[in-house]
Design a protein around this motif. Structure first.
Motif, PDB file in Angstrom:
ATOM      1  N   SER A  56       0.737  -1.323   0.065  1.00 15.32           N
ATOM      2  CA  SER A  56      -0.083   0.026  -0.098  1.00 15.32           C
ATOM      3  C   SER A  56       0.727   1.356  -0.100  1.00 15.32           C
ATOM      4  O   SER A  56       1.968   1.319   0.755  1.00 15.32           O
ATOM      5  CB  SER A  56      -0.970   0.070   1.374  1.00 15.32           C
ATOM      6  OG  SER A  56      -1.790  -0.927   1.054  1.00 15.32           O
ATOM      7  N   LEU A  71      -7.574   2.839  -2.334  1.00 12.84           N
ATOM      8  CA  LEU A  71      -6.425   2.305  -2.010  1.00 12.84           C
ATOM      9  C   LEU A  71      -5.413   2.168  -3.062  1.00 12.84           C
ATOM     10  O   LEU A  71      -5.926   1.453  -4.112  1.00 12.84           O
ATOM     11  CB  LEU A  71      -6.498   0.717  -1.317  1.00 12.84           C
ATOM     12  CG  LEU A  71      -5.275   0.242  -0.879  1.00 12.84           C
ATOM     13  CD1 LEU A  71      -4.450   0.930   0.161  1.00 12.84           C
ATOM     14  CD2 LEU A  71      -5.432  -1.232  -0.482  1.00 12.84           C
ATOM     15  N   GLY A  81      -3.942   6.258   0.296  1.00  8.28           N
ATOM     16  CA  GLY A  81      -5.342   5.750   0.667  1.00  8.28           C
ATOM     17  C   GLY A  81      -6.293   6.702   1.012  1.00  8.28           C
ATOM     18  O   GLY A  81      -5.743   8.078   1.169  1.00  8.28           O
TER      19      GLY A  81
END
Length: 467
Positions: free
Chosen positions: A114, A135, A117
């Motif tokens: 990740s 995301l 976000g």
């Protein structure tokens, strides 16, 4: 937690080819080698790759080394560890967002892949990513981050007719919705249809897509259950330039549905593949990802895009079938996905942006944010806000579970609401009653920096599944 020094692109330069090995390397270096320089970390990782057998028994580096040992079975490989702390993400309309949705987003931001976000003000708890979650990952796609209904979308067609015309022909419009649309999990259209999507060569690329072609033929032009709908209403354009029209009032046909059984089958299949290839802790298993450099990752990407195009084709047919039946000629159209993954560049970095119940809102991009079966929806134009990853909400968002909504209102109470609002409802259920949703005006007020409103849609005749 100290700032992670390494990025995926650094590891790809030293021939770390899978997201799994990259994620492990970034996490191990961040935890155990955070005081080493970037160059020192890369030197260690390069030696592990070239001489993995020397590190297999190492307490810390053994997990990375095992990624390069072809003699090890898949099950012997170690579980990917989540980052100890969540990465930062932007939140819009925090008072409207439940704590469980917020916690889901925090979990998503602990994934080693990740990068960025955001939470939209309509966010509520979902599976994996919260509904209303955005995301961005590096070279990885999360099937459950896209969701079961791949390519779920909105489409609005405008016609040159006024409200008097709709009232005068209300019976014909109602019968058209009954006869020319079909709803529900196994819904199929009874009459012959043709669309170029059914001839796409991608259907021959995998065994799964070959198996799904027949279902795609039968379900073309149908809608799902739950909150999916097809409805006629009136559109008020405050600004018509974006659609090539003058400001004023027009007849509108608005639809909400996705890729039907085809998309759900693709999602389930590749979620299972991802879980087998990407070993995550139990609480994060819905976030299992596929590396886009792998065969499975490419298969899913192709299948996801085909499902998204199929969802668009279903909307094409819904609008075509109704307009042809009623003798209407379209003059403008607005449409957008809100369950999908896109390759986008943000701050100079190519990322995979998952929007699970969120609408793309790049600078100048048009979209639709619908209300409930009685509440008005909005035509919006994106402002390209970087903090939201150029996104906005996809609706008002649920504030009640389906079971709670059914327990909170009776059929007679819903009928009184519909009568007061002058709404004709075909199908629908108590779980979709307006009380189940947040106040869209409040949601819109929380995202003024993300979009500008250029029009409004007022529902009049609404068709939903009988649930």
């Amino acid at each position: 937690m100290g700032k992670i020094k390494l990025k995926g692109k650094d590891l790809r330069k030293i021939k770390y080819s899978s997201n799994r090995s990259i994620a492990l390397a970034i996490d191990v270096m961040a935890k155990h080698y955070k005081h080493s320089s970037k160059e020192e970390q890369l030197a260690i990782l390069l030696d592990i790759k070239n001489n993995f057998q020397n590190y297999l028994d190492h307490d810390i580096l053994g997990a990375i080394a095992s990624e390069f040992d072809d003699t090890m079975s898949f099950k012997e490989r170690s579980e990917i560890e989540l980052l100890r702390e969540s990465g930062e993400f932007s939140v819009f309309g925090r008072p409207h967002i439940s704590s469980n949705a917020f916690q889901q987003m925090e979990m998503a931001m602990r994934l080693p892949v990740s990068r960025r976000g955001a939470l939209m003000p309509d966010a509520h708890q979902g599976y994996g990513l919260p509904i209303g979650g955005v995301l961005a990952t590096e070279n990885a796609v999360i099937p459950y981050g896209v969701g079961l209904d791949i390519g779920c979308r909105m489409s609005l067609t405008l016609y040159d007719a006024d409200e008097a015309y709709l009232k005068r022909h209300a019976y014909q419009f109602k019968m058209a919705l009954k006869e020319r649309t079909n709803f529900g999990t196994g819904g199929e259209i009874s009459f012959q249809q043709e669309h170029e999507i059914l001839d796409r060569p991608e259907f021959a690329l995998t065994d799964l897509l070959r198996q799904l072609h027949g279902k795609a033929v039968k379900q073309l032009g149908t809608s799902g259950s739950g909150n999916h709908f097809v409805e006629f209403g009136m559109v008020t354009l405050h600004e018509g330039d974006a659609l090539g029209l003058v400001p004023g009032t027009y007849l509108g046909l608005l639809a909400h549905s996705g890729s039907r059984g085809m998309g759900a089958s693709i999602a389930r299949h590749y979620t299972q593949v991802a879980r087998e290839q990407c070993l995550l802790p139990r609480q994060a298993q819905h976030f299992a990802w596929l590396d886009l450099d792998t065969e499975a990752g490419q298969e899913y990407w192709i299948s996801m895009n085909l499902a998204g195009d199929y969802a668009r084709a279903c909307h094409d047919q819904i609008h075509h079938n109704l307009a042809k039946h009623l003798g209407l000629k379209p003059i403008a159209k607005v449409e957008n996905h809100h369950n999908f993954a896109w390759k986008e560049t943000h701050e100079g970095e190519e990322l995979i942006v998952h929007r699970k119940g969120a609408t793309p809102a790049a600078q100048g991009e048009l979209g639709i944010i619908p209300g409930s079966m009685t509440a008005a929806g909005y035509i919006v134009r994106g402002k390209g806000d970087a903090c939201s990853l150029k996104s906005v909400s996809h609706g008002a968002g649920r504030k009640m579970s389906r079971s709670k909504a059914r327990a909170s209102i009776t059929g007679s109470e819903l009928k009184k609401i519909l009568s007061r609002e002058q709404i004709t409802l075909i199908g629908g259920g108590l779980d979709e009653a307006p009380i189940a949703y947040k106040d869209l005006t409040q949601v819109m007020a929380s995202q003024e920096q993300l979009v500008e409103v250029i029009g409004q849609f007022e529902p009049r005749i609404v068709r939903m599944d009988k649930n």
